[in-house]
Motif scaffolding. Structure first.
Motif, short mmCIF file in Angstrom:
data_model
loop_
_atom_site.label_atom_id
_atom_site.label_comp_id
_atom_site.label_asym_id
_atom_site.label_seq_id
_atom_site.Cartn_x
_atom_site.Cartn_y
_atom_site.Cartn_z
N VAL A 8 11.13 16.49 -24.74
CA VAL A 8 12.50 16.80 -25.13
C VAL A 8 12.59 17.22 -26.59
CG1 VAL A 8 13.54 15.26 -23.42
CG2 VAL A 8 12.99 14.38 -25.68
N ARG A 9 13.74 17.82 -26.92
CA ARG A 9 14.04 18.09 -28.31
C ARG A 9 14.37 16.76 -29.01
NH1 ARG A 9 18.70 21.98 -26.98
NH2 ARG A 9 18.48 20.87 -25.03
N PRO A 10 14.11 16.68 -30.31
CA PRO A 10 14.26 15.41 -31.03
C PRO A 10 15.61 14.72 -30.85
CG PRO A 10 13.14 16.99 -32.42
CD PRO A 10 13.58 17.74 -31.19
N GLN A 11 16.70 15.46 -30.73
CA GLN A 11 18.01 14.82 -30.64
C GLN A 11 18.19 14.04 -29.34
OE1 GLN A 11 17.53 18.20 -30.77
NE2 GLN A 11 19.14 19.30 -29.65
N PHE A 12 17.34 14.28 -28.34
CA PHE A 12 17.48 13.58 -27.06
C PHE A 12 16.50 12.41 -26.91
CE2 PHE A 12 19.12 17.87 -26.15
CZ PHE A 12 20.40 17.51 -25.82
N SER A 13 15.62 12.23 -27.87
CA SER A 13 14.63 11.16 -27.80
C SER A 13 15.23 9.76 -27.66
CB SER A 13 13.73 11.18 -29.03
OG SER A 13 12.92 12.32 -29.00
N PRO A 14 16.27 9.41 -28.43
CA PRO A 14 16.78 8.03 -28.36
C PRO A 14 17.17 7.58 -26.95
CG PRO A 14 17.69 9.12 -30.28
CD PRO A 14 16.98 10.18 -29.48
N GLY A 15 17.82 8.44 -26.19
CA GLY A 15 18.21 8.05 -24.83
C GLY A 15 17.02 7.76 -23.95
N PHE A 16 15.98 8.58 -24.06
CA PHE A 16 14.80 8.36 -23.24
C PHE A 16 14.01 7.15 -23.72
CE2 PHE A 16 15.80 12.73 -22.18
CZ PHE A 16 15.66 12.69 -20.79
N LEU A 17 13.97 6.93 -25.02
CA LEU A 17 13.30 5.73 -25.53
C LEU A 17 14.03 4.47 -25.07
CD1 LEU A 17 12.44 7.00 -29.11
CD2 LEU A 17 10.81 6.50 -27.26
N LEU A 18 15.37 4.50 -25.09
CA LEU A 18 16.15 3.37 -24.59
C LEU A 18 15.86 3.10 -23.12
CD1 LEU A 18 19.68 3.91 -26.18
CD2 LEU A 18 18.20 1.92 -26.47
N ALA A 19 15.59 4.16 -22.37
CA ALA A 19 15.30 4.03 -20.94
C ALA A 19 13.87 3.58 -20.68
CB ALA A 19 15.58 5.35 -20.24
N GLY A 20 13.08 3.44 -21.72
CA GLY A 20 11.72 2.96 -21.56
C GLY A 20 10.69 4.05 -21.31
N CYS A 21 11.06 5.29 -21.54
CA CYS A 21 10.13 6.42 -21.34
C CYS A 21 9.28 6.63 -22.59
CB CYS A 21 10.90 7.71 -21.08
SG CYS A 21 11.92 7.70 -19.62
N ASP A 22 8.10 7.17 -22.38
CA ASP A 22 7.34 7.73 -23.49
C ASP A 22 7.99 9.07 -23.81
OD1 ASP A 22 5.66 5.56 -23.37
OD2 ASP A 22 3.99 6.65 -22.47
N VAL A 23 7.91 9.50 -25.05
CA VAL A 23 8.58 10.74 -25.46
C VAL A 23 7.61 11.63 -26.22
CG1 VAL A 23 10.40 11.70 -26.92
CG2 VAL A 23 10.87 9.68 -25.53
N PHE A 24 7.63 12.91 -25.87
CA PHE A 24 6.94 13.95 -26.63
C PHE A 24 8.03 14.87 -27.15
CE2 PHE A 24 5.02 18.20 -26.89
CZ PHE A 24 3.96 17.94 -27.76
#
Length: 107
Positions: A8-24
């Motif tokens: 994802v683009r950086p602005q969407f990382s927090p939601g995915f991190l909150l959901a427990g996903c790894d993020v690139f």
């Protein structure tokens, strides 16, 4: 235990991190291409969620990899105008449909 990765683009990382996903995080389609090629056939992730805005301009070959891959399963989702809660619901739905079981994410 297999995991979920969000590209994802950086602005969407927090939601995915909150959901427990790894993020690139990236904003460049060529980085998405590189990452997809790196992940295909690997068992590190069961599900890879890709911000659909990042797939504009990827090569037809990589589009085919995204569409045909069964390991991991790649899913493109549009993220514009979404809240963290909507992202979490979307991840829960995608996991249920793609992986065959339900997950519940608590914040």
């Amino acid at each position: 235990m297999q995991k979920v990765l969000a590209i994802v683009r950086p602005q969407f990382s927090p939601g995915f991190l909150l959901a427990g996903c790894d993020v690139f995080e990236t904003e460049r389609p060529y980085e998405v291409e590189r990452k997809v090629k790196e992940l295909v056939g690997k068992k590190d992730y069961a599900l890879v969620i890709i911000d659909s805005a990042l797939t504009v301009g990827v090569s037809p070959y990589v589009r085919t990899l995204i569409f045909d891959s069964m390991e991991p399963i790649f899913i493109e989702i549009g993220l514009e105008g979404t809240s963290d809660e909507k992202i979490i619901r979307e991840i829960e739905n995608l996991a249920r449909e793609s992986l065959g079981y339900s997950i519940k994410i608590k914040i």
